[in-house]
Design a protein around this motif. Structure first.
Motif, mmCIF file in Angstrom:
data_model
loop_
_atom_site.group_PDB
_atom_site.id
_atom_site.type_symbol
_atom_site.label_atom_id
_atom_site.label_comp_id
_atom_site.label_asym_id
_atom_site.label_seq_id
_atom_site.Cartn_x
_atom_site.Cartn_y
_atom_site.Cartn_z
ATOM 1 N N THR A 47 52.736 63.299 27.783
ATOM 2 C CA THR A 47 53.463 62.106 28.211
ATOM 3 C C THR A 47 52.746 60.839 27.748
ATOM 4 O OG1 THR A 47 52.271 61.893 30.288
ATOM 5 C CG2 THR A 47 54.226 63.338 30.299
ATOM 6 N N GLN A 48 53.473 59.745 27.711
ATOM 7 C CA GLN A 48 52.881 58.458 27.328
ATOM 8 C C GLN A 48 51.816 58.045 28.339
ATOM 9 O OE1 GLN A 48 53.415 56.829 24.422
ATOM 10 N NE2 GLN A 48 51.731 55.522 25.071
ATOM 11 N N GLU A 49 52.058 58.363 29.587
ATOM 12 C CA GLU A 49 51.084 58.039 30.635
ATOM 13 C C GLU A 49 49.759 58.758 30.374
ATOM 14 O OE1 GLU A 49 50.773 59.171 35.250
ATOM 15 O OE2 GLU A 49 52.550 57.955 34.747
ATOM 16 N N ARG A 50 49.829 60.027 29.988
ATOM 17 C CA ARG A 50 48.615 60.797 29.684
ATOM 18 C C ARG A 50 47.931 60.244 28.434
ATOM 19 N NH1 ARG A 50 44.077 63.034 30.961
ATOM 20 N NH2 ARG A 50 43.565 64.885 29.764
ATOM 21 N N LYS A 51 48.708 59.883 27.407
ATOM 22 C CA LYS A 51 48.132 59.291 26.193
ATOM 23 C C LYS A 51 47.397 58.003 26.527
ATOM 24 C CE LYS A 51 51.539 61.078 22.928
ATOM 25 N NZ LYS A 51 52.628 60.722 21.998
ATOM 26 N N ASP A 52 48.014 57.163 27.369
ATOM 27 C CA ASP A 52 47.379 55.907 27.767
ATOM 28 C C ASP A 52 46.088 56.166 28.531
ATOM 29 O OD1 ASP A 52 49.460 54.532 26.582
ATOM 30 O OD2 ASP A 52 50.518 54.131 28.483
ATOM 31 N N TYR B 242 43.467 57.346 26.026
ATOM 32 C CA TYR B 242 43.076 56.200 25.201
ATOM 33 C C TYR B 242 42.092 55.319 25.965
ATOM 34 C CZ TYR B 242 43.415 51.624 22.998
ATOM 35 O OH TYR B 242 43.125 50.419 22.431
#
Length: 182
Positions: A2-7, A10
């Motif tokens: 998910t984008q949340e996990r990528k963020d 990061y």
């Protein structure tokens, strides 16, 4: 993922890098030169102590010229330690280094300067290459632009000269040959 996990990943990686690299020069090189982070992106993460490293368009050229001066000063210090006989023997190398020190600031493009900044001693890289091609002949503008283009294009100097630490390529894993028994 998910984008949340990528963020999250990061932000954790960014934080880890900032915790591990204490030298501002190295941190700037890692975050800006290697990862391409802009001044604004660094500021978004609260990194304001690197603002001084972001000069105008001539930043690369200014850093390159400073590095050339530093390398040339190192050469001069080494030459002062040598006996006269060794200086005479090294005359071609000395002439090449002096000539490249004078010619390079005017001859390099921003792309050339950025590439040569990857080396610990860009003056050595270019003067050795120039000597191998020209001996002690004279520099012609076309020769310099050809040498600089060829160094960037081939990128084989990276295997022969010491690079700045952030540009070392990770070593290839060695494959182990099976052991032969009889």
């Amino acid at each position: 993922m998910t984008q949340e996990r990528k963020d999250q990943l990061y932000n954790e990686m960014f934080g880890w890098i900032c915790e591990q690299i204490h030298n501002e020069d190295d941190l700037f090189t890692t975050l800006h030169d290697h990862f391409g982070m802009s001044k604004e992106e660094l500021r978004e993460h609260g990194v304001r102590n690197l603002d001084q490293y972001f000069l105008q368009e001539d930043d690369v050229r200014a850093r390159f010229e400073q590095k050339l001066r530093d390398c040339f000063e190192q050469y001069k210090a080494e030459w002062l330690q040598k006996p006269v006989a060794a200086l005479i023997e090294d005359a071609e190398e000395i002439a090449s280094v002096q000539r490249m020190f004078k010619e390079l600031p005017e001859a390099v493009t921003d792309e050339d300067a950025a590439y040569l900044l990857r080396f610990k001693n860009p003056l050595e890289v270019v003067s050795d290459y120039w000597t191998s091609m020209n001996g002690s002949g004279t520099v012609v503008d076309d020769d310099m632009s050809h040498i600089l283009w060829e160094l960037r294009d081939r990128q084989d100097a990276e295997a022969d000269y010491e690079m700045e630490p952030e540009y070392y390529a990770p070593a290839e894993p060695q494959s182990q040959a099976p052991e032969l028994t009889m």
